[in-house]
Design a protein around this motif. Structure first.
Motif, short mmCIF file in Angstrom:
data_model
loop_
_atom_site.label_atom_id
_atom_site.label_comp_id
_atom_site.label_asym_id
_atom_site.label_seq_id
_atom_site.Cartn_x
_atom_site.Cartn_y
_atom_site.Cartn_z
N SER A 99 -29.45 54.17 -106.03
CA SER A 99 -29.08 53.10 -105.12
C SER A 99 -29.17 53.55 -103.66
O SER A 99 -29.18 54.75 -103.35
N ALA A 100 -29.23 52.58 -102.77
CA ALA A 100 -29.26 52.87 -101.33
C ALA A 100 -28.00 53.63 -100.93
O ALA A 100 -28.04 54.53 -100.09
N GLU A 101 -26.88 53.26 -101.53
CA GLU A 101 -25.61 53.94 -101.23
C GLU A 101 -25.67 55.41 -101.64
O GLU A 101 -25.24 56.29 -100.89
N GLU A 102 -26.26 55.70 -102.79
CA GLU A 102 -26.40 57.08 -103.23
C GLU A 102 -27.34 57.85 -102.30
O GLU A 102 -27.08 59.01 -101.98
N LEU A 103 -28.41 57.20 -101.86
CA LEU A 103 -29.32 57.85 -100.92
C LEU A 103 -28.62 58.14 -99.59
O LEU A 103 -28.82 59.21 -99.00
N GLU A 104 -27.80 57.22 -99.12
CA GLU A 104 -27.04 57.45 -97.88
C GLU A 104 -26.09 58.63 -98.05
O GLU A 104 -25.96 59.45 -97.14
N GLN A 105 -25.42 58.69 -99.20
CA GLN A 105 -24.52 59.82 -99.46
C GLN A 105 -25.29 61.14 -99.47
O GLN A 105 -24.81 62.15 -98.94
N ASP A 142 -27.10 66.39 -94.00
CA ASP A 142 -26.72 66.56 -92.61
C ASP A 142 -25.55 67.55 -92.50
O ASP A 142 -25.54 68.44 -91.63
N VAL A 147 -28.09 61.80 -97.81
CA VAL A 147 -28.45 62.11 -96.42
C VAL A 147 -27.25 62.72 -95.70
O VAL A 147 -27.39 63.71 -94.97
N LYS A 148 -26.06 62.18 -95.92
CA LYS A 148 -24.85 62.73 -95.30
C LYS A 148 -24.59 64.15 -95.78
O LYS A 148 -24.21 65.02 -94.98
#
Length: 121
Positions: free
Chosen positions: A104-110, A116, A112-113
Motif C-alpha cells: 500500500s501507499a501507506e506502507e511505502l510512506e512508512q 530517511d 521511506v520514513k
C-alpha cells in the motif's frame, strides 16, 4: 553459509526463540502433527554439521544452541535473494512488493520514513 531446507529453517526458528533446548523441547514447539523424535534429532545433527548449532552433552543427551544468529541468517538469505532474483537492485525488490504483493501507499510512506531515519543516523 550452507543453505537450509524448509524443515531445518523451522527448527532454527524454534531454537532462536528458545535460545537453547533438547530435542523434546523443540518438538513441543512445533505445530501438529508433531514429527518423530528421530527425525528432529537427525535434522538437528545435520544443522550442527552445517555449523548452525552447537551442543552441550548431559549424560548422552544433547542440549542444542544456535551458533548462527537469526539476523546473520536473514542478512545472508536476503543478499542471496537480492542477487539471484532482483539483479542486486533494491529498487527491483521493492517494485516487486509494490506490484505483486500489493504494497500500500501507506506502507511505502512508512518505508521511506524508515530509510530517511537510517540515513540521518
Amino acid at each position: 553459509m550452507k543453505k537450509l531446507s524448509r524443515k531445518e529453517e523451522e527448527l532454527m526458528q524454534v531454537l532462536w526463540d528458545l535460545e537453547k533446548g533438547f530435542v523434546k523441547d523443540v518438538i513441543e514447539q512445533l505445530p501438529d502433527p508433531k514429527p518423530h523424535y528421530n527425525t528432529v534429532a537427525t535434522l538437528m545433527k545435520r544443522l550442527e554439521e552445517k555449523g548452525y548449532l552447537g551442543h552441550k552433552e548431559y549424560g548422552g543427551t544433547y542440549e542444542y544452541y544456535p551458533l548462527v544468529g537469526k539476523e546473520v541468517y536473514r542478512q545472508t538469505l536476503m543478499k542471496k535473494v537480492l542477487h539471484t532474483f532482483f539483479d542486486n537492485s533494491y529498487l527491483n525488490l521493492l517494485a516487486y512488493f509494490a506490484k505483486e504483493e500489493k504494497m500500500s501507499a501507506e506502507e511505502l510512506e512508512q518505508l521511506v520514513k524508515m530509510i530517511d531515519k537510517e540515513n540521518k543516523s
